[in-house]
Design a protein around this motif. Structure first.
Motif, short mmCIF file in Angstrom:
data_model
loop_
_atom_site.label_atom_id
_atom_site.label_comp_id
_atom_site.label_asym_id
_atom_site.label_seq_id
_atom_site.Cartn_x
_atom_site.Cartn_y
_atom_site.Cartn_z
N UNK A 20 0.80 -1.23 0.00
CA UNK A 20 0.00 0.00 0.00
C UNK A 20 0.83 1.26 0.00
N UNK A 21 2.11 1.16 -0.33
CA UNK A 21 2.97 2.34 -0.45
C UNK A 21 2.38 3.23 -1.54
N UNK A 22 2.50 4.55 -1.37
CA UNK A 22 1.88 5.48 -2.33
C UNK A 22 2.92 6.33 -3.06
N UNK A 23 2.49 6.86 -4.20
CA UNK A 23 3.35 7.78 -4.96
C UNK A 23 3.62 9.04 -4.13
N UNK A 41 4.07 9.16 -0.90
CA UNK A 41 5.15 8.86 0.05
C UNK A 41 6.52 8.92 -0.63
N UNK A 42 6.59 8.44 -1.86
CA UNK A 42 7.84 8.52 -2.62
C UNK A 42 8.19 10.00 -2.85
N UNK A 43 7.17 10.79 -3.16
CA UNK A 43 7.38 12.23 -3.40
C UNK A 43 7.85 12.95 -2.15
N UNK A 44 7.36 12.53 -0.98
CA UNK A 44 7.77 13.15 0.29
C UNK A 44 9.27 12.95 0.50
N UNK A 45 9.78 11.74 0.20
CA UNK A 45 11.21 11.47 0.33
C UNK A 45 12.03 12.26 -0.66
N UNK A 46 11.54 12.37 -1.89
CA UNK A 46 12.25 13.13 -2.93
C UNK A 46 12.35 14.61 -2.55
N UNK A 47 11.24 15.19 -2.08
CA UNK A 47 11.24 16.60 -1.70
C UNK A 47 12.20 16.85 -0.54
N UNK A 48 12.18 15.93 0.43
CA UNK A 48 13.09 16.04 1.58
C UNK A 48 14.54 16.08 1.12
N UNK A 49 14.90 15.24 0.16
CA UNK A 49 16.28 15.20 -0.33
C UNK A 49 16.64 16.44 -1.14
#
Length: 274
Positions: free
Chosen positions: A44-47, A49-57
C-alpha cells in the motif's frame, strides 16, 4: 537481458502493469519503477510517500554547496514534474553527473603518529559488509539486508544506534526500500516512515543529508565515496545548516548493477566518531 525481461514481465503480471522500457530513459528507471509498483501492490505504499522522500532530499541538497541540484521542492512539485516511468517522476530520479570523491584510510597505529589536529578529525571504520544479488523470491529480503547485518555484527552495533545515514537513492523509491532492508523500520512501512518526517531534519534518523543521489547527483564511480565524505563531515560536526545534532555513528549503503528485482552488488559501511 532476456532473463531480466522475463522477470520484469512476471512481476508486471502480478501487479497488473506491463513492463515497457522507453527510449527516453535508462532501463534502470523501469526496473526501479517495477520494484516500486510491486511494493505499492504488496504494502500500500503510495506515490505521495515517494514524493515526500524526494522533496526532503531536494531540500537537503539545496543546503549542500556540492550538490548538482540546489533548489527546494515540495511533495506536490515532485508529483507534478515530468513522468519518467510510473510511479517515478523526474524529481524522483537521480541525474548522472560528473564528480570526484576520495578517502584517506590508515591504520590505528599510523594514526597515533599524526598531529593532534588530524587525530581529532579522524573517523573510525567500525563495520563493513558486502553482498551479491540474485533472482530472489519477491518477498525475500534483498541483498542489502545481508550486507547490513554483516556490518552491524562487525561493528557490534544495531540499526537503533545509527544517527545519520546515506543510502543509494538512484530513485526515491530506493530510499523507502533501503530503510526497510537496513532495519530502520519494519518491512512494508518504509513509505510511512519517510512520510512521517523520521528521515528529515530533526527526525529520528536523518537520511541523505547530502541531498541523496536525486539532488547531490550520481557520479557513478564516485558515488559511494561521496556518501562516506558526507558522513565523515557529519561526524566531525562540520555539515553547517544540514548538521545532524550529536551525530556519532553513521551508515552508508551503496549498490550497483541489476539482477532481477535488486542490485548485482552492494556494500554497507558503518562509521564512528572517535
Amino acid at each position: 537481458h532476456d532473463r531480466l525481461m522475463e522477470e520484469m514481465n512476471r512481476v508486471g503480471e502480478i501487479v497488473g502493469s506491463k513492463f515497457e522500457p522507453g527510449t527516453d530513459r535508462t532501463i534502470f528507471m523501469d526496473t526501479y519503477a517495477m520494484q516500486a509498483k510491486w511494493h505499492m501492490w504488496k504494502y500500500g505504499t503510495t506515490q505521495e510517500q515517494i514524493a515526500a522522500g524526494a522533496a526532503k532530499n531536494h531540500n537537503y541538497g539545496a543546503l549542500n554547496e556540492k550538490a548538482q541540484y540546489r533548489f527546494q521542492m515540495t511533495p506536490q512539485s515532485v508529483l507534478e514534474d515530468r513522468p519518467v516511468s510510473y510511479p517515478l517522476t523526474r524529481a524522483m530520479c537521480a541525474p548522472i553527473g560528473d564528480g570526484a570523491a576520495a578517502a584517506l584510510l590508515c591504520s590505528k597505529e599510523y594514526l597515533e603518529k599524526l598531529p593532534a589536529a588530524v587525530k581529532e578529525r579522524a573517523v573510525k571504520v567500525a563495520g563493513v559488509g558486502f553482498s551479491g544479488g540474485k533472482y530472489r523470491k519477491l518477498d525475500e529480503p534483498g541483498l542489502t539486508r545481508a550486507a547490513s547485518d554483516k556490518a552491524y555484527k562487525m561493528a557490534g552495533l544495531g540499526p537503533e544506534d545509527i544517527d545519520v545515514a546515506e543510502v543509494h537513492d538512484a530513485t526515491s523509491f530506493c530510499e523507502i526500500y533501503q530503510c526497510e532492508m537496513l532495519r530502520f523500520c519494519p518491512e512494508g512501512e518504509g513509505g510511512r516512515f519517510i512520510a512521517s518526517g523520521a528521515t528529515g531534519p530533526g527526525g529520528k534518523l536523518p537520511v541523505n543529508t547530502s541531498g541523496g543521489l536525486v539532488s547531490k547527483g550520481h557520479p557513478v564511480g564516485a558515488t559511494g565515496l561521496s556518501m562516506l565524505a558526507e558522513l565523515a563531515t557529519q561526524l566531525r560536526g562540520e555539515a553547517g545548516p544540514r548538521q545532524v545534532k550529536g551525530a556519532e555513528i553513521a551508515l552508508a549503503e551503496n549498490g550497483g548493477g541489476v539482477i532481477g528485482m535488486e542490485e548485482a552488488v552492494a556494500s554497507v559501511v558503518i562509521l564512528q566518531k572517535v
